[in-house]
Design a protein around this motif. Structure first.
Motif, PDB file in Angstrom:
ATOM      1  N   ILE A 149       0.833  -1.205   0.000  1.00 53.68           N
ATOM      2  CA  ILE A 149       0.000   0.000   0.000  1.00 53.68           C
ATOM      3  C   ILE A 149       0.867   1.255   0.000  1.00 53.68           C
ATOM      4  O   ILE A 149       0.639   2.196  -0.763  1.00 53.68           O
ATOM      5  CB  ILE A 149      -0.947  -0.008   1.215  1.00 53.68           C
ATOM      6  N   LYS A 150       1.865   1.276   0.879  1.00 59.55           N
ATOM      7  CA  LYS A 150       2.750   2.436   0.947  1.00 59.55           C
ATOM      8  C   LYS A 150       3.421   2.690  -0.402  1.00 59.55           C
ATOM      9  O   LYS A 150       3.474   3.824  -0.885  1.00 59.55           O
ATOM     10  CB  LYS A 150       3.830   2.193   2.006  1.00 59.55           C
ATOM     11  N   LEU A 151       3.953   1.644  -1.012  1.00 64.79           N
ATOM     12  CA  LEU A 151       4.663   1.806  -2.278  1.00 64.79           C
ATOM     13  C   LEU A 151       3.716   2.253  -3.391  1.00 64.79           C
ATOM     14  O   LEU A 151       4.083   3.086  -4.230  1.00 64.79           O
ATOM     15  CB  LEU A 151       5.350   0.494  -2.652  1.00 64.79           C
ATOM     16  N   ALA A 152       2.506   1.710  -3.408  1.00 71.14           N
ATOM     17  CA  ALA A 152       1.531   2.125  -4.414  1.00 71.14           C
ATOM     18  C   ALA A 152       1.248   3.614  -4.297  1.00 71.14           C
ATOM     19  O   ALA A 152       1.226   4.345  -5.298  1.00 71.14           O
ATOM     20  CB  ALA A 152       0.246   1.317  -4.255  1.00 71.14           C
ATOM     21  N   HIS A 153       1.056   4.090  -3.072  1.00 72.73           N
ATOM     22  CA  HIS A 153       0.782   5.516  -2.859  1.00 72.73           C
ATOM     23  C   HIS A 153       1.976   6.380  -3.279  1.00 72.73           C
ATOM     24  O   HIS A 153       1.803   7.424  -3.921  1.00 72.73           O
ATOM     25  CB  HIS A 153       0.472   5.776  -1.384  1.00 72.73           C
ATOM     26  N   ALA A 180      -1.080  -6.164  -7.375  1.00 74.30           N
ATOM     27  CA  ALA A 180      -0.754  -7.221  -6.412  1.00 74.30           C
ATOM     28  C   ALA A 180      -1.775  -7.248  -5.278  1.00 74.30           C
ATOM     29  O   ALA A 180      -2.215  -8.318  -4.835  1.00 74.30           O
ATOM     30  CB  ALA A 180       0.654  -7.004  -5.862  1.00 74.30           C
ATOM     31  N   ILE A 181      -2.163  -6.072  -4.802  1.00 79.59           N
ATOM     32  CA  ILE A 181      -3.163  -6.001  -3.724  1.00 79.59           C
ATOM     33  C   ILE A 181      -4.492  -6.569  -4.202  1.00 79.59           C
ATOM     34  O   ILE A 181      -5.132  -7.376  -3.519  1.00 79.59           O
ATOM     35  CB  ILE A 181      -3.335  -4.546  -3.261  1.00 79.59           C
ATOM     36  N   ALA A 182      -4.924  -6.157  -5.397  1.00 81.80           N
ATOM     37  CA  ALA A 182      -6.201  -6.622  -5.924  1.00 81.80           C
ATOM     38  C   ALA A 182      -6.189  -8.119  -6.190  1.00 81.80           C
ATOM     39  O   ALA A 182      -7.168  -8.825  -5.923  1.00 81.80           O
ATOM     40  CB  ALA A 182      -6.546  -5.859  -7.205  1.00 81.80           C
ATOM     41  N   ASP A 183      -5.086  -8.630  -6.719  1.00 81.12           N
ATOM     42  CA  ASP A 183      -4.987 -10.061  -7.003  1.00 81.12           C
ATOM     43  C   ASP A 183      -5.129 -10.895  -5.731  1.00 81.12           C
ATOM     44  O   ASP A 183      -5.777 -11.943  -5.724  1.00 81.12           O
ATOM     45  CB  ASP A 183      -3.633 -10.383  -7.646  1.00 81.12           C
ATOM     46  N   PHE A 195      -8.777  -0.687   1.766  1.00 78.74           N
ATOM     47  CA  PHE A 195      -7.553  -0.525   0.980  1.00 78.74           C
ATOM     48  C   PHE A 195      -7.646  -1.319  -0.323  1.00 78.74           C
ATOM     49  O   PHE A 195      -7.112  -0.902  -1.345  1.00 78.74           O
ATOM     50  CB  PHE A 195      -6.355  -0.969   1.798  1.00 78.74           C
ATOM     51  N   VAL A 196      -8.333  -2.453  -0.280  1.00 78.85           N
ATOM     52  CA  VAL A 196      -8.502  -3.246  -1.497  1.00 78.85           C
ATOM     53  C   VAL A 196      -9.435  -2.504  -2.458  1.00 78.85           C
ATOM     54  O   VAL A 196      -9.186  -2.440  -3.671  1.00 78.85           O
ATOM     55  CB  VAL A 196      -9.055  -4.642  -1.169  1.00 78.85           C
ATOM     56  N   GLY A 197     -10.507  -1.933  -1.912  1.00 74.50           N
ATOM     57  CA  GLY A 197     -11.399  -1.141  -2.749  1.00 74.50           C
ATOM     58  C   GLY A 197     -10.672   0.005  -3.415  1.00 74.50           C
ATOM     59  O   GLY A 197     -10.861   0.294  -4.605  1.00 74.50           O
ATOM     60  N   GLU A 198      -9.811   0.655  -2.666  1.00 65.62           N
ATOM     61  CA  GLU A 198      -9.008   1.750  -3.207  1.00 65.62           C
ATOM     62  C   GLU A 198      -8.118   1.253  -4.345  1.00 65.62           C
ATOM     63  O   GLU A 198      -7.953   1.937  -5.372  1.00 65.62           O
ATOM     64  CB  GLU A 198      -8.140   2.347  -2.106  1.00 65.62           C
ATOM     65  N   ALA A 199      -7.544   0.058  -4.184  1.00 62.88           N
ATOM     66  CA  ALA A 199      -6.681  -0.495  -5.228  1.00 62.88           C
ATOM     67  C   ALA A 199      -7.469  -0.725  -6.518  1.00 62.88           C
ATOM     68  O   ALA A 199      -6.979  -0.434  -7.619  1.00 62.88           O
ATOM     69  CB  ALA A 199      -6.047  -1.807  -4.753  1.00 62.88           C
ATOM     70  N   PHE A 200      -8.693  -1.229  -6.393  1.00 63.78           N
ATOM     71  CA  PHE A 200      -9.521  -1.454  -7.579  1.00 63.78           C
ATOM     72  C   PHE A 200      -9.854  -0.133  -8.274  1.00 63.78           C
ATOM     73  O   PHE A 200      -9.885  -0.064  -9.504  1.00 63.78           O
ATOM     74  CB  PHE A 200     -10.798  -2.214  -7.202  1.00 63.78           C
ATOM     75  N   ALA A 239      -6.387   9.575   0.038  1.00 61.80           N
ATOM     76  CA  ALA A 239      -5.504  10.376   0.880  1.00 61.80           C
ATOM     77  C   ALA A 239      -5.771  10.117   2.350  1.00 61.80           C
ATOM     78  O   ALA A 239      -4.853   9.986   3.157  1.00 61.80           O
ATOM     79  CB  ALA A 239      -5.700  11.864   0.564  1.00 61.80           C
ATOM     80  N   ALA A 240      -7.068  10.015   2.704  1.00 62.88           N
ATOM     81  CA  ALA A 240      -7.396   9.715   4.098  1.00 62.88           C
ATOM     82  C   ALA A 240      -6.979   8.303   4.459  1.00 62.88           C
ATOM     83  O   ALA A 240      -6.489   8.035   5.553  1.00 62.88           O
ATOM     84  CB  ALA A 240      -8.900   9.898   4.324  1.00 62.88           C
ATOM     85  N   ALA A 241      -7.167   7.378   3.521  1.00 67.53           N
ATOM     86  CA  ALA A 241      -6.786   5.994   3.802  1.00 67.53           C
ATOM     87  C   ALA A 241      -5.295   5.861   4.006  1.00 67.53           C
ATOM     88  O   ALA A 241      -4.831   5.074   4.831  1.00 67.53           O
ATOM     89  CB  ALA A 241      -7.229   5.097   2.638  1.00 67.53           C
ATOM     90  N   ALA A 242      -4.524   6.654   3.257  1.00 69.80           N
ATOM     91  CA  ALA A 242      -3.070   6.560   3.360  1.00 69.80           C
ATOM     92  C   ALA A 242      -2.589   6.921   4.760  1.00 69.80           C
ATOM     93  O   ALA A 242      -1.614   6.375   5.253  1.00 69.80           O
ATOM     94  CB  ALA A 242      -2.414   7.488   2.343  1.00 69.80           C
ATOM     95  N   LYS A 243      -3.312   7.849   5.417  1.00 66.57           N
ATOM     96  CA  LYS A 243      -2.897   8.269   6.749  1.00 66.57           C
ATOM     97  C   LYS A 243      -3.013   7.135   7.760  1.00 66.57           C
ATOM     98  O   LYS A 243      -2.338   7.110   8.773  1.00 66.57           O
ATOM     99  CB  LYS A 243      -3.748   9.456   7.200  1.00 66.57           C
TER     100      LYS A 243
END
Length: 337
Positions: free
Chosen positions: A69-73, A95-98, A112-117, A297-301
């Motif tokens: 997640i961190k790297l994706a952001h 990778a997260i979605a898979d 976080f998975v929803g965000e990835a999609f 942005a909120a999720a990243a925090k």
């Protein structure tokens, strides 16, 4: 004699130390993948994002979700000396979605998975020339639909609504678009409130409900200002709608605000100059800003609180295959704005 003594000393040392391994792997650079993740997070907090990448990449390679997640952001937005890299961001979101496509929506990891999609959907909508990844609006719609119906992601609901409004990647269907906008608006999604409000206020392809439309536009304006980052298109829309509505419509709209999740707005305090009429505002999906949706942005925090490893669910099928994308999902049916 001296040479003989050296040789005997070396032989004795070999007997004490044991045989020297030839070609053995170097010891791992971190005590564990979890330790690498924590080191990476600590380095980021110290303001050294680029220096944190090796630790985070090590952790991600060994299945630490928080690191992915961190790297994706980081790669999606570019940050503190790390250039934006859509191809790398796509790889981590993928990778997260898979791994977690079918995880329970009630699991703490699900947002976080929803965000990835959502991010993947936006990448597929526009394409990534560097990969190369061709634009595929139809597949983008499938990704948005999964996040919207299965995970209840408001950004996905809004993005999918825009596709239905424009007939991009899907057959144009204003009714479905309104349903998805209504769902996102109820979750206080600012862009969905403004877009749905404009549809109703103008009566564009739907039955005109001027007061309710103005109420939604006003609510979007209030929410955006409270967040400290109102997009210009929402500010302009609010100015036009308020200035062109009569006193009775304003009063009715103000009375509707509590029902929609906002407070009453005093007409005198909200008076603004009129602006020329313009066609319905439909921001192009993915054309402005980064692929990460506003809620990201909120999720990243709070990403530091994500479980470090897999939450125990079996791996889902890769998103290139079927992961049970269904029509519009039961959530989308029967909603009235």
């Amino acid at each position: 004699m001296l040479t003989c003594r050296i040789a005997l000393g070396a032989a004795a040392a070999l007997l004490i130390l044991g045989p020297v391994a030839v070609g053995a792997d170097d010891p791992p650079p971190y005590a564990s993948a979890t330790d690498a993740y924590r080191q990476g997070v600590s380095t980021i907090k110290a303001g050294k994002v680029a220096a944190a990448l090796p630790a985070l990449e090590y952790a991600a390679k060994h299945g630490v979700l928080g690191a992915e997640i961190k790297l994706a952001h980081i790669y999606a937005a570019g940050r503190d000396g790390v250039p934006e890299d859509d191809a790398k961001a796509y790889t981590y979101y993928r990778a997260i979605a898979d791994q977690y496509a079918d995880i329970s929506p009630s699991n703490p990891v699900a947002p976080f998975v929803g965000e990835a999609f959502v991010a993947l959907g936006q990448y597929h909508l526009d394409g990534i020339a560097a990969m190369p990844l061709p634009a595929n609006p139809a597949y983008a719609a499938d990704l948005f639909r999964h996040a919207a119906s299965y995970f209840g992601n408001a950004d996905a609901q809004y993005d999918l609504a825009l596709l239905y409004l424009k007939g991009e990647g899907v057959e144009k269907d204003v009714g479905l678009a309104v349903n998805w906008l209504a769902m996102a608006a109820k979750k206080q999604h600012v862009a969905a409130q403004a877009t749905l409000g404009e549809l109703l206020w103008r009566g564009t392809e739907v039955r005109q409900r001027e007061a309710r439309g103005l109420a939604l536009i006003t609510l979007a304006h209030e929410n955006a200002r409270a967040a400290g980052k109102e997009p210009k298109w929402i500010a302009d829309l609010y100015a036009e709608a308020f200035a062109k509505s009569d006193a009775a419509t304003r009063k009715e709209a103000s009375a509707l605000l509590p029902e929609l999740g906002g407070g009453a707005v005093a007409d005198a305090a909200s008076a603004v100059a009129a602006k020329p009429a313009s066609p319905i505002v439909l921001p192009a999906v993915g054309s402005a800003g980064k692929p990460v949706a506003p809620a990201a942005a909120a999720a990243a925090k709070s990403a530091d609180t994500v479980p470090l490893g897999k939450p125990g669910a079996p791996p889902a099928a890769p998103i290139g295959l079927s992961v049970g994308f269904s029509g519009q999902g039961s959530d989308a049916q029967g909603l009235k704005p």
